[in-house]
Design a protein around this motif. Structure first.
Motif, PDB file in Angstrom:
ATOM      1  N   GLY A  45      60.349   7.805   4.008  1.00  0.00           N
ATOM      2  CA  GLY A  45      61.006   7.567   2.740  1.00  0.00           C
ATOM      3  C   GLY A  45      60.504   6.348   1.998  1.00  0.00           C
ATOM      4  N   PRO A  46      61.321   5.843   1.060  1.00  0.00           N
ATOM      5  CA  PRO A  46      60.877   4.744   0.199  1.00  0.00           C
ATOM      6  C   PRO A  46      60.605   3.468   0.985  1.00  0.00           C
ATOM      7  CG  PRO A  46      63.240   5.111  -0.033  1.00  0.00           C
ATOM      8  CD  PRO A  46      62.705   6.244   0.791  1.00  0.00           C
ATOM      9  N   ALA A  47      59.586   2.725   0.531  1.00  0.00           N
ATOM     10  CA  ALA A  47      59.210   1.481   1.202  1.00  0.00           C
ATOM     11  C   ALA A  47      58.840   0.400   0.193  1.00  0.00           C
ATOM     12  CB  ALA A  47      58.044   1.742   2.150  1.00  0.00           C
ATOM     13  N   ASP A  48      59.538   0.406  -0.932  1.00  0.00           N
ATOM     14  CA  ASP A  48      59.216  -0.528  -2.008  1.00  0.00           C
ATOM     15  C   ASP A  48      59.837  -1.901  -1.805  1.00  0.00           C
ATOM     16  OD1 ASP A  48      57.784   1.468  -3.378  1.00  0.00           O
ATOM     17  OD2 ASP A  48      59.631   2.250  -4.246  1.00  0.00           O
ATOM     18  N   THR A  49      60.959  -1.962  -1.103  1.00  0.00           N
ATOM     19  CA  THR A  49      61.653  -3.230  -0.915  1.00  0.00           C
ATOM     20  C   THR A  49      61.698  -3.599   0.565  1.00  0.00           C
ATOM     21  OG1 THR A  49      63.859  -2.260  -0.617  1.00  0.00           O
ATOM     22  CG2 THR A  49      63.125  -2.656  -2.899  1.00  0.00           C
ATOM     23  N   VAL A  50      61.978  -4.869   0.839  1.00  0.00           N
ATOM     24  CA  VAL A  50      62.126  -5.317   2.225  1.00  0.00           C
ATOM     25  C   VAL A  50      63.229  -4.532   2.916  1.00  0.00           C
ATOM     26  CG1 VAL A  50      62.784  -7.264   3.690  1.00  0.00           C
ATOM     27  CG2 VAL A  50      61.239  -7.624   1.748  1.00  0.00           C
ATOM     28  N   GLU A  51      64.349  -4.314   2.216  1.00  0.00           N
ATOM     29  CA  GLU A  51      65.480  -3.602   2.821  1.00  0.00           C
ATOM     30  C   GLU A  51      65.097  -2.172   3.173  1.00  0.00           C
ATOM     31  OE1 GLU A  51      66.877  -7.083   0.726  1.00  0.00           O
ATOM     32  OE2 GLU A  51      65.639  -5.390   0.033  1.00  0.00           O
ATOM     33  N   VAL A  99      72.950   3.066   4.694  1.00  0.00           N
ATOM     34  CA  VAL A  99      71.706   3.774   4.396  1.00  0.00           C
ATOM     35  C   VAL A  99      71.596   4.084   2.908  1.00  0.00           C
ATOM     36  CG1 VAL A  99      70.514   5.990   4.684  1.00  0.00           C
ATOM     37  CG2 VAL A  99      71.335   4.734   6.686  1.00  0.00           C
ATOM     38  N   LEU A 100      72.642   4.626   2.337  1.00  0.00           N
ATOM     39  CA  LEU A 100      72.588   5.023   0.931  1.00  0.00           C
ATOM     40  C   LEU A 100      72.424   3.826   0.000  1.00  0.00           C
ATOM     41  CD1 LEU A 100      75.347   7.780   0.937  1.00  0.00           C
ATOM     42  CD2 LEU A 100      72.880   8.138   0.729  1.00  0.00           C
ATOM     43  N   HIS A 101      73.083   2.709   0.334  1.00  0.00           N
ATOM     44  CA  HIS A 101      73.007   1.526  -0.527  1.00  0.00           C
ATOM     45  C   HIS A 101      71.710   0.755  -0.307  1.00  0.00           C
ATOM     46  CE1 HIS A 101      73.871  -2.503  -2.103  1.00  0.00           C
ATOM     47  NE2 HIS A 101      74.751  -1.906  -2.889  1.00  0.00           N
ATOM     48  N   GLU A 102      71.371   0.453   0.963  1.00  0.00           N
ATOM     49  CA  GLU A 102      70.243  -0.419   1.245  1.00  0.00           C
ATOM     50  C   GLU A 102      68.896   0.291   1.104  1.00  0.00           C
ATOM     51  OE1 GLU A 102      70.989  -4.094   2.609  1.00  0.00           O
ATOM     52  OE2 GLU A 102      72.147  -3.156   0.999  1.00  0.00           O
ATOM     53  N   ALA A 103      68.826   1.535   1.533  1.00  0.00           N
ATOM     54  CA  ALA A 103      67.539   2.234   1.536  1.00  0.00           C
ATOM     55  C   ALA A 103      67.301   3.074   0.286  1.00  0.00           C
ATOM     56  CB  ALA A 103      67.427   3.116   2.779  1.00  0.00           C
ATOM     57  N   PHE A 104      68.375   3.520  -0.366  1.00  0.00           N
ATOM     58  CA  PHE A 104      68.203   4.433  -1.496  1.00  0.00           C
ATOM     59  C   PHE A 104      68.845   3.926  -2.783  1.00  0.00           C
ATOM     60  CE2 PHE A 104      67.530   6.867   2.310  1.00  0.00           C
ATOM     61  CZ  PHE A 104      66.415   7.616   1.993  1.00  0.00           C
ATOM     62  N   SER A 135      64.523  12.058   4.664  1.00  0.00           N
ATOM     63  CA  SER A 135      64.510  10.624   4.912  1.00  0.00           C
ATOM     64  C   SER A 135      65.924  10.075   5.073  1.00  0.00           C
ATOM     65  CB  SER A 135      63.799   9.909   3.764  1.00  0.00           C
ATOM     66  OG  SER A 135      63.754   8.520   3.987  1.00  0.00           O
ATOM     67  N   ILE A 136      66.860  10.556   4.274  1.00  0.00           N
ATOM     68  CA  ILE A 136      68.263  10.152   4.421  1.00  0.00           C
ATOM     69  C   ILE A 136      68.781  10.586   5.793  1.00  0.00           C
ATOM     70  CG2 ILE A 136      70.622  10.573   3.602  1.00  0.00           C
ATOM     71  CD1 ILE A 136      69.447  10.824   0.763  1.00  0.00           C
ATOM     72  N   ALA A 137      68.531  11.851   6.141  1.00  0.00           N
ATOM     73  CA  ALA A 137      69.027  12.381   7.414  1.00  0.00           C
ATOM     74  C   ALA A 137      68.400  11.656   8.597  1.00  0.00           C
ATOM     75  CB  ALA A 137      68.753  13.881   7.497  1.00  0.00           C
ATOM     76  N   TYR A 138      67.115  11.323   8.497  1.00  0.00           N
ATOM     77  CA  TYR A 138      66.453  10.618   9.604  1.00  0.00           C
ATOM     78  C   TYR A 138      67.066   9.241   9.811  1.00  0.00           C
ATOM     79  CZ  TYR A 138      62.909   7.943  12.114  1.00  0.00           C
ATOM     80  OH  TYR A 138      62.269   7.122  13.008  1.00  0.00           O
ATOM     81  N   ARG A 139      67.300   8.512   8.743  1.00  0.00           N
ATOM     82  CA  ARG A 139      67.897   7.187   8.879  1.00  0.00           C
ATOM     83  C   ARG A 139      69.310   7.273   9.464  1.00  0.00           C
ATOM     84  NH1 ARG A 139      64.085   6.114   4.908  1.00  0.00           N
ATOM     85  NH2 ARG A 139      63.481   3.908   4.628  1.00  0.00           N
TER      86      ARG A 139
END
Length: 311
Positions: free
Chosen positions: A95-101, A126-131, A18-22
């Motif tokens: 990957g994660p989808a818990d938050t709007v970001e 990516v690391l800050h906003e998505a993870f 998921s990190i690599a895809y983003r």
């Protein structure tokens, strides 16, 4: 490697992908990056790896950045034919989808906007906003200072400005797609324009994904005309498709989408980017190399009834 060591890597595989895809916007490249990380994990002296999750995140992030900085990647993106690879809702690579970001970070609109960022800005974002990595953790992953990480995030946020989108579930997606198909097949451009925002635009990789460069539709009128023409059936189009396709309503990268199939083969997908209750953008993707993972996911699942059984 022993079974436990392999299992430890496999437990992180989806998160790493998921990190690599983003970062890369490509499922195929993300899979290759994760496999390269596995080879590094296999060769590493794991007695000196204190926190495997952090070590693997650092490896995958930097391998992805190396790909972004490569001459091949820069050329592919510079010639005007690059487009993010779409993923079907529920694909673990999203990957994660818990938050709007987290949800917005994987939309095709944001993945495209991330092309404006430098590789380091992209990684920090990516690391800050998505993870939800802290700046101290990001600094350690990227070998930069905490202050530099904060500055990169500030610049990235300034360049990635998209209107907030409403969350789309499968029921809402089906209603949106049904209205879109009804208008597209009515033969009336005005019905399509009524579904679009005043600044709606479109992007397509051409019939069969054969366009040398992406085709852009800069106004609602041009987009509506192209959609009406594209959704009007003809013997020639059926010959090109190899038969009479079906159309399904699905969710792709958090947006409602029309999935066009022939048997279990995905021929293309039209992704509708919503703003409030109107379509602000449409991305039409038909190139097989952009549909590989989506097709594989589609073939593994049961489906709702098609909106159009035989086009």
């Amino acid at each position: 490697m022993d079974t436990a060591t392999v299992a430890r890597f496999e437990a992180s595989r989806n998160r790493l992908a998921s990190i690599a895809y983003r970062l890369l916007g490509s499922a195929a490249d993300a899979e290759d990056t994760v496999q390269d990380a596995f080879l590094r994990w296999q060769a590493a002296d794991r007695d000196y790896v204190e926190v495997p999750e952090a070590w693997l995140t650092k490896i995958v992030t930097n391998l992805a950045l190396d790909r972004l900085r490569s001459a091949k990647a820069r050329h592919e993106r510079a010639v005007g034919a690059w487009m993010p690879e779409p993923l079907l809702d529920g694909d673990p690579m999203l990957g994660p989808a818990d938050t709007v970001e987290q949800r917005e970070s994987v939309t095709l609109a944001v993945l495209t906007l991330m092309e404006r960022l430098s590789p380091t800005e992209r990684a920090v974002y990516v690391l800050h906003e998505a993870f939800a990595y802290r700046h101290a953790e990001i600094a350690a992953i990227l070998d930069i200072t905490v202050a530099a990480s904060q500055q990169h995030l500030h610049r990235a946020r300034g360049r990635i400005t998209v209107a907030r989108t409403t969350d789309i579930d499968h029921g809402a997606a089906r209603r949106v797609v049904e209205a879109f198909i009804d208008a597209a097949t009515s033969g009336r451009t005005d019905r399509l324009i009524a579904l679009l925002t005043d600044d709606a635009t479109g992007l397509s990789d051409g019939v069969g994904g054969l366009a040398a460069k992406l085709i852009r539709y800069a106004t609602p009128q041009r987009l509506a005309t192209a959609v009406r023409a594209g959704f009007t059936p003809s013997p020639a189009k059926r010959r090109l498709a190899g038969g009479s396709p079906s159309m399904y309503a699905v969710v792709v990268n958090g947006c409602p989408a029309v999935l066009v199939t022939l048997g279990d083969r995905v021929l293309g997908v039209a992704i509708l980017e919503m703003r409030a209750d109107k379509i602000a953008g449409l991305r039409s993707i038909a190139a097989p190399h952009r549909l590989g993972r989506l097709t594989a996911e589609w073939q593994r699942r049961d489906h709702d009834a098609p909106l159009v059984r035989s086009w």
